[in-house]
Design a protein around this motif. Structure first.
Motif, short mmCIF file in Angstrom:
data_model
loop_
_atom_site.label_atom_id
_atom_site.label_comp_id
_atom_site.label_asym_id
_atom_site.label_seq_id
_atom_site.Cartn_x
_atom_site.Cartn_y
_atom_site.Cartn_z
N LYS A 132 -47.15 37.35 4.28
CA LYS A 132 -47.39 38.13 3.06
C LYS A 132 -47.13 39.62 3.29
O LYS A 132 -46.40 40.26 2.55
CB LYS A 132 -48.85 37.92 2.61
N ARG A 133 -47.72 40.13 4.38
CA ARG A 133 -47.63 41.56 4.66
C ARG A 133 -46.19 42.03 4.80
O ARG A 133 -45.80 43.07 4.30
CB ARG A 133 -48.41 41.83 5.96
N ARG A 134 -45.36 41.20 5.46
CA ARG A 134 -44.00 41.64 5.76
C ARG A 134 -42.97 41.13 4.75
O ARG A 134 -41.77 41.25 4.97
CB ARG A 134 -43.63 41.24 7.18
N GLY A 135 -43.41 40.50 3.69
CA GLY A 135 -42.46 40.16 2.62
C GLY A 135 -41.69 38.87 2.81
O GLY A 135 -40.56 38.74 2.37
N PHE A 136 -42.32 37.90 3.49
CA PHE A 136 -41.68 36.59 3.60
C PHE A 136 -42.13 35.69 2.43
O PHE A 136 -41.30 35.19 1.69
CB PHE A 136 -42.06 35.89 4.91
N ILE A 137 -43.44 35.48 2.33
CA ILE A 137 -43.94 34.51 1.35
C ILE A 137 -45.23 35.02 0.69
O ILE A 137 -46.16 35.43 1.40
CB ILE A 137 -44.23 33.15 2.03
N TYR A 138 -45.25 35.00 -0.63
CA TYR A 138 -46.42 35.43 -1.39
C TYR A 138 -46.99 34.23 -2.16
O TYR A 138 -46.26 33.29 -2.49
CB TYR A 138 -46.04 36.49 -2.42
#
Ligand code: ATP
Length: 463
Positions: free
Chosen positions: A20-26
């Protein structure tokens, strides 16, 4: 909780939070509190997923002469799902909490209580639940076990009646069976040959869980490979090898993958032989992929139901028959999770604890990051930008530019998203040797590489 269980759980939590933090999967629809069983892929997630799908397409379609790619519509005539057996039989065994009316997977409750559910029918499950005195997670009485159809139903067009019913496809496979004749007519392939497709599938899973492992909307990469009825066995064996090879292509930890031959009593209605490929996920060993011998079940069912002739004429033997089919089925999202958990590492580098993703370069969302040593020195920034734009043109895959914070921090940021190489432009690059520092993610080692050979060096390492 055992210590090792706690550790496994915390790895899962760490992975989810990194994703989530690094923009892979939300989480899907997060600002509205989410929608259970849905996840959204961010910029790095979609890059990772596209790399995985690209490797699959290359191995199974581009590199072969006997495979035909497809992209069928998600919505299909309801008769497809009647003929395939999904309307009648695509169901999970469910129990209902008599008080809260919440539903649970009966097989999951039994497994959690240590019962081996292999080969059990609905009655046997109901009996086992009673014998073991199993209650709902809220501690209430449970109903008998019933079947629950997992297909999402919808209506196509303005009329909401029986004739307009359609379903979001629960697998991509049927899109290929119903196009079998089209491919035969357009390309006249000789057996054996296959059809391959990547696309979304939807299942109203009663208990979506374990991050992207069990979701209600997911992607599949499937092959329907058609053979003469007597020739299925060696083809099945060759696909066992191909599945293993693909897990290696994407960097899945080989020691965590195992084959599970499915017992005859547990085979799906269409299958004569199935081998599941399991992976040791942080929450336990679970199905990653399936490989099934589907006989002539599907083509026959669609021939019978639609009246279309889905047979094949063997010119040499002068016989007409319905081909048999081997189906390797790969979940994209489960691959992403297996790749992420295989790559997740914590170690110590230069006296500091770090987290990194040891992606194989082929799946890494970012291939190279380029830095000027200092942000406030225009000559360094200009040169670094020049290197960056050359690499962007030359390297296939994403190249990033970063001048934020000190070099150590930039390395950590790239390590965390699994970037295999960082390239730094410093004063010596400009004033002395026309070389840059190339730093390796896994070892932390640094090499001076001439700008004249940088592209060749990186291309050699990124394959
Ligand atoms: P499971 O037993 O875990 O529900 P399945 O045996 O129903 O899986 P298949 O019907 O064989 O799964 O589907 C083929 C592949 O699609 C699976 O091996 C998996 O990789 C993927 N898949 C199936 N269901 C889901 C899901 N709900 N979420 C994500 N991937 C899935």
């Amino acid at each position: 909780m055992e210590k090792s269980d706690a550790k496994k759980e915390s790895i899962m939590e760490k992975l989810i939070s990194l994703a989530k933090r690094r923009g892979f999967i939300y989480q899907g629809s997060e600002v509205y509190g989410g929608l259970a069983g849905t996840w959204d892929y961010g910029p790095l997630g979609v890059a990772l997923k596209n790399n995985i799908k690209g490797l699959w397409w290359k191995r199974f379609v581009l590199d072969r002469e006997d495979m035909y790619g497809m992209d069928a519509a998600l919505l299909m005539n309801q008769n497809v799902w009647k003929a395939s057996g999904h309307v009648a039989g695509f169901a999970d065994p469910l129990v209902e909490d008599k008080k809260t009316k919440k539903r649970y997977r009966a097989d999951h409750l039994l497994e959690e209580a240590g019962v081996d559910v292999k080969g059990m029918n609905l009655e046997a499950m109901s009996k086992a639940l009673k014998e073991k005195g199993i209650k709902s997670p809220e501690g209430n009485e449970l109903s008998d076990v019933r079947q629950f159809n997992m297909m999402f139903k919808t209506n196509v067009g303005a009329m909401e009646d029986e004739s307009s019913i359609s379903y979001l496809r629960p697998e991509t496979a049927q899109g290929m069976f119903v196009n079998f004749k089209n491919v035969l007519d357009s390309f006249h392939p000789k057996l054996p040959f296959g059809m391959a497709q990547i696309g979304k599938a939807f299942r109203n899973e009663i208990a979506p869980r374990d991050f992207i492992f069990r979701t209600r909307e997911f992607e599949q990469m499937e092959i329907e490979y058609f053979v003469k009825p007597t020739e299925w066995e060696p083809v099945f064996e060759s696909f066992v090898k191909e599945v293993w090879a693909f897990t290696k292509d994407v960097g899945i930890a080989q020691e965590k993958v195992s084959e599970l031959p499915i017992a005859p009593a547990d085979l799906a209605h269409y299958s004569k032989r199935t081998t599941d490929f399991e992976f040791e996920f942080p929450f336990g060993k679970k199905e990653l992929y399936g490989l099934a011998y589907r006989t002539d079940f599907d083509l026959k069912a669609h021939s019978d139901a639609s009246g279309a002739d889905l047979s094949y004429f063997d010119e040499e033997a002068k016989v007409r028959f319905i081909p048999h089919c081997i189906e390797p089925s790969f979940g994209v999202d489960r691959t992403v999770l297996a790749v992420l958990s295989s790559a997740y590492r914590e170690d110590e580098l230069g006296g500091e604890v770090r987290t990194y993703l040891a992606f194989t370069p082929a799946v890494a969302p970012v291939k190279v990051a380029v830095f000027p040593l200092l942000k406030n020195k225009p000559e360094l920034v200009t040169k670094a930008r020049e290197v960056y734009s050359t690499l962007r043109k030359e390297i296939s895959g994403q190249v990033l530019f970063d001048d934020n914070g000190n070099i150590g921090k930039r390395y950590r940021r790239q390590d965390e998203i699994g970037t295999p190489f960082c390239v730094t432009v410093d004063f010596e690059t400009i004033e002395k040797d026309n070389c840059v520092t190339v730093r390796n993610r896994d070892t932390g080692t640094q090499e001076r590489i001439s700008l004249d050979t940088l592209i060749a060096y990186l291309k050699g390492k990124l394959v």
